[in-house]
Design an enzyme around this catalytic site. Structure first.
Site, short mmCIF file in Angstrom:
data_model
loop_
_atom_site.label_atom_id
_atom_site.label_comp_id
_atom_site.label_asym_id
_atom_site.label_seq_id
_atom_site.Cartn_x
_atom_site.Cartn_y
_atom_site.Cartn_z
N ASN A 10 43.63 43.60 49.91
CA ASN A 10 42.17 43.67 49.77
C ASN A 10 41.68 42.24 49.62
O ASN A 10 41.87 41.62 48.57
CB ASN A 10 41.81 44.51 48.54
CG ASN A 10 40.31 44.53 48.26
OD1 ASN A 10 39.51 44.13 49.11
ND2 ASN A 10 39.93 44.99 47.08
N TRP A 11 41.05 41.74 50.68
CA TRP A 11 40.63 40.33 50.67
C TRP A 11 39.41 40.07 49.81
O TRP A 11 39.09 38.93 49.51
CB TRP A 11 40.35 39.88 52.10
CG TRP A 11 41.57 39.69 52.95
CD1 TRP A 11 42.84 40.16 52.69
CD2 TRP A 11 41.66 38.99 54.20
NE1 TRP A 11 43.70 39.80 53.71
CE2 TRP A 11 42.99 39.08 54.65
CE3 TRP A 11 40.73 38.32 54.99
CZ2 TRP A 11 43.43 38.50 55.84
CZ3 TRP A 11 41.15 37.74 56.18
CH2 TRP A 11 42.49 37.83 56.59
N LYS A 12 38.68 41.13 49.45
CA LYS A 12 37.45 40.99 48.67
C LYS A 12 36.47 40.04 49.38
O LYS A 12 36.43 40.04 50.61
CB LYS A 12 37.77 40.58 47.23
CG LYS A 12 38.82 41.52 46.62
CD LYS A 12 38.97 41.39 45.14
CE LYS A 12 40.02 42.38 44.63
NZ LYS A 12 40.14 42.38 43.18
N HIS A 95 36.26 51.19 45.26
CA HIS A 95 36.92 50.16 44.44
C HIS A 95 36.11 49.94 43.17
O HIS A 95 34.89 50.04 43.16
CB HIS A 95 37.03 48.85 45.24
CG HIS A 95 37.93 47.84 44.61
ND1 HIS A 95 37.52 47.05 43.56
CD2 HIS A 95 39.23 47.52 44.84
CE1 HIS A 95 38.53 46.27 43.19
NE2 HIS A 95 39.58 46.54 43.95
N GLU A 97 35.20 47.41 41.68
CA GLU A 97 34.14 46.38 41.80
C GLU A 97 32.91 46.96 42.47
O GLU A 97 31.78 46.60 42.13
CB GLU A 97 34.70 45.17 42.57
CG GLU A 97 35.70 44.38 41.75
CD GLU A 97 36.70 43.58 42.57
OE1 GLU A 97 37.61 43.00 41.95
OE2 GLU A 97 36.57 43.53 43.82
N GLU A 167 44.30 51.68 40.34
CA GLU A 167 44.14 50.31 39.88
C GLU A 167 43.52 50.31 38.49
O GLU A 167 42.31 50.51 38.35
CB GLU A 167 43.22 49.52 40.82
CG GLU A 167 43.77 49.31 42.20
CD GLU A 167 43.05 48.15 42.90
OE1 GLU A 167 43.74 47.19 43.28
OE2 GLU A 167 41.83 48.19 43.04
N GLY A 173 42.95 41.23 38.75
CA GLY A 173 42.60 39.81 38.71
C GLY A 173 42.77 39.16 37.35
O GLY A 173 42.35 38.03 37.13
N SER A 213 46.99 43.04 40.05
CA SER A 213 47.84 41.86 39.84
C SER A 213 49.28 42.08 40.31
O SER A 213 50.23 41.63 39.68
CB SER A 213 47.81 41.43 38.36
OG SER A 213 46.49 41.13 37.96
N GLY A 234 45.43 42.27 45.68
CA GLY A 234 44.24 41.43 45.72
C GLY A 234 44.58 39.98 46.04
O GLY A 234 44.90 39.63 47.17
N GLY A 235 44.53 39.12 45.03
CA GLY A 235 44.70 37.69 45.21
C GLY A 235 45.93 37.28 46.00
O GLY A 235 45.89 36.38 46.85
#
Length: 250
Positions: A10-12, A95, A97, A167, A173, A213, A234-235
């Site tokens: 997930n590049w966000k 998601h 967010e 999640e 994150g 994470s 994610g990251g």
């Protein structure tokens, strides 16, 4: 039959179109595998260049969001037909967010899930609890509610093709990872919930990811659990390390 792992990035809100192409070129050889499905869910503006860049590789391109109407006066939204025409195969729905910052609800998540299936797009349906909910012992109750509403009106055949991403919000994150036991406990409860709604066969078929994470170090143990079928990353999906996560069993 063993479920095929699915590892999605997930590049966000990261990567310009040119950066997206460069990243895919870097990652292509690193994520090559025939043992798992590899998906990059990218910002809308990156979708078309990403699909071009991924051609000839094992990478599928997904979207990070989608609206539940076919077309119309919905400034800034993207329709399922637009995604299909571009070549998108997956879409992240609900998601945390999106729920927190953009007022998405269980009901709008359900509308999007139904619309994705209508157009042959595989939804990656997100669920997860806050730290307060975890500390108050209501995690399973809360997740079951999210799952049950998300699947309202979804057929067993459709549900078997879906992906659910668990999640825990407190682990996204933050560098905090749910323990393997915590992650497996919730993913097992999600599978039991799907069995209640449908049947054992549907529950056995559905793929459940863990996200929050995920790293090259934590992936092997997490993905070895009986009810965890990969990760929503994610990251780490924006770095070469994503290759190590995809090839966690090498």
């Amino acid at each position: 039959m063993a479920r095929r792992k699915i590892i999605a990035g997930n590049w966000k809100m990261n990567m310009t179109p040119s950066e997206a192409v460069a990243l895919i070129e870097t990652l292509k050889p690193l994520v090559a595998t025939d043992e798992a499905d590899v998906v990059f869910c990218v910002p809308a503006i990156d979708i078309i260049p990403a699909i071009e860049a991924a051609k000839g590789s094992n990478i599928c391109i997904g979207a990070e969001n989608m609206y539940f109407e076919e077309k119309g006066a919905y400034t800034g939204e993207i329709s399922p037909n637009m995604l299909v025409d571009a070549g998108v195969k997956y879409v992240i729905i609900g998601h945390s967010e999106r729920r927190e910052y953009f007022a998405e609800t269980d009901e709008t998540v359900n509308k999007k899930v139904l619309k994705a299936f209508e157009h042959g797009i595989t939804p990656i349906i997100c669920c997860g609890e806050t730290l307060t909910q975890r500390e108050q012992g209501v995690t399973i109750d809360f997740i079951r509610q999210q799952v049950k509403i998300a699947f309202l009106g979804v057929t067993a055949e459709q549900a078997a093709m879906a992906v659910i991403a668990y999640e825990p919000i407190w682990a996204i994150g933050t560098g905090k990872v749910a323990t393997t036991e915590q992650a497996e406990e919730v993913c097992k409860a999600i599978r039991a919930c799907i069995a209640e709604i449908y049947d054992e066969a549907t529950a056995e078929a559905i793929r459940i990811q863990y996200g929050g994470s995920v790293s090259a170090a934590s992936a092997p143990e997490l993905f070895a659990q009986p009810d965890i079928d990969g990760g929503l990353v994610g990251g780490a999906a924006l770095k070469p390390d994503f290759g190590k996560i995809v090839n966690y069993n090498k």
